[in-house]
Enzyme design. Structure first.
Site, PDB file in Angstrom:
ATOM      1  N   THR A  72      35.979  38.674  38.585  1.00  0.00           N
ATOM      2  CA  THR A  72      35.507  39.669  38.415  1.00  0.00           C
ATOM      3  C   THR A  72      35.718  39.583  36.860  1.00  0.00           C
ATOM      4  OG1 THR A  72      34.878  41.275  38.885  1.00  0.00           O
ATOM      5  CG2 THR A  72      37.462  41.255  38.499  1.00  0.00           C
TER       6      THR A  72
ATOM      7  N   CYS B   9      32.562  37.631  41.802  1.00  0.00           N
ATOM      8  CA  CYS B   9      33.011  37.823  43.355  1.00  0.00           C
ATOM      9  C   CYS B   9      32.626  36.581  44.290  1.00  0.00           C
ATOM     10  CB  CYS B   9      32.776  39.660  44.447  1.00  0.00           C
ATOM     11  SG  CYS B   9      33.772  41.021  43.377  1.00  0.00           S
TER      12      CYS B   9
ATOM     13  N   GLN C  49      37.764  36.964  44.231  1.00  0.00           N
ATOM     14  CA  GLN C  49      37.279  36.145  43.269  1.00  0.00           C
ATOM     15  C   GLN C  49      37.589  36.549  42.209  1.00  0.00           C
ATOM     16  OE1 GLN C  49      33.814  33.466  45.505  1.00  0.00           O
ATOM     17  NE2 GLN C  49      34.680  34.394  47.721  1.00  0.00           N
TER      18      GLN C  49
ATOM     19  N   ALA D  18      36.726  49.039  39.982  1.00  0.00           N
ATOM     20  CA  ALA D  18      36.436  48.811  39.151  1.00  0.00           C
ATOM     21  C   ALA D  18      34.921  49.141  39.046  1.00  0.00           C
ATOM     22  CB  ALA D  18      35.841  47.104  38.491  1.00  0.00           C
TER      23      ALA D  18
END
Length: 196
Positions: free
Chosen positions: A55, A153, A53, A137
């Site tokens: 970030t 997310c 989703q 990340a």
């Protein structure tokens, strides 16, 4: 990145890992929901082909784009994600941080002293013709207030953290060293190239 993925697939380029630090921005994965972009004008928003989703990426965060040939390793995307998690767990252990997986939640989590669970690392991948791209990340010392512009997310009930937020003064260079040192144990050299 996509050009190099195609070159890996054709056998004209080696696998590689890029270690980057982005300016402040949001990225939208293939499952991003419009309602999770809380402040659409705060930073640039880039749609990506990776899973997941929304970030955040920005200064103080180490992004690693992992371009590997699963046809020469293991044609199993779940196994690849598990290995990325293992790589991060081993890296964070070098800083005495116990990062953990959680069923139903992608990324790595840290349990705070008060029992709260915060995300310290995100994972978002894409695989094209068995070559992986995008990656991880890891929050080293980003401005955590920048996460307020999204629902990270898609998870509303947990927060985000970083090494600095946990009271550690690790630098990106120290994290890079740990990432490089722990990588071979999780991702040993690949096997021979498959026949065309």
């Amino acid at each position: 990145m996509e050009t190099h993925v195609a070159a890996i697939r054709s056998g004209t380029a080696p696998e590689l890992v890029w270690l980057l630090e982005h300016p402040p921005l949001y990225t939208a994965g293939t499952s991003a929901r419009p309602e999770d972009l809380v402040m659409p004008d705060r930073f640039p928003v880039y749609p990506t082909g990776r899973g997941g989703q929304y970030t955040y990426h920005g200064p103080g965060q180490r992004v690693a784009y992992v371009l590997l040939d699963l046809a020469r390793r293991n044609r199993d995307v779940r196994c690849h994600v598990h290995r990325l998690e293992d790589w991060l767990i081993r890296t964070l252990a070098r800083f005495d941080v116990a990062a953990e997986r959680r069923d139903g939640r992608v990324g790595l989590w840290v349990v705070r002293d008060d029992g709260r669970e915060d995300k310290i690392a995100a994972i978002g991948v894409r695989v094209r013709r068995w070559v992986t791209f995008h990656g991880i990340a890891l929050n080293v010392a980003p401005d955590l207030s920048h996460y307020a512009g999204i629902v990270p997310c898609g998870i509303r009930e947990h927060g985000v953290t970083s090494l600095r937020d946990l009271g550690l003064s690790a630098t990106l260079e120290q994290v890079d060293t740990a990432l490089k040192e722990t990588f071979p144990a999780v991702f040993p050299p690949p096997g021979p190239a498959p026949p065309p």
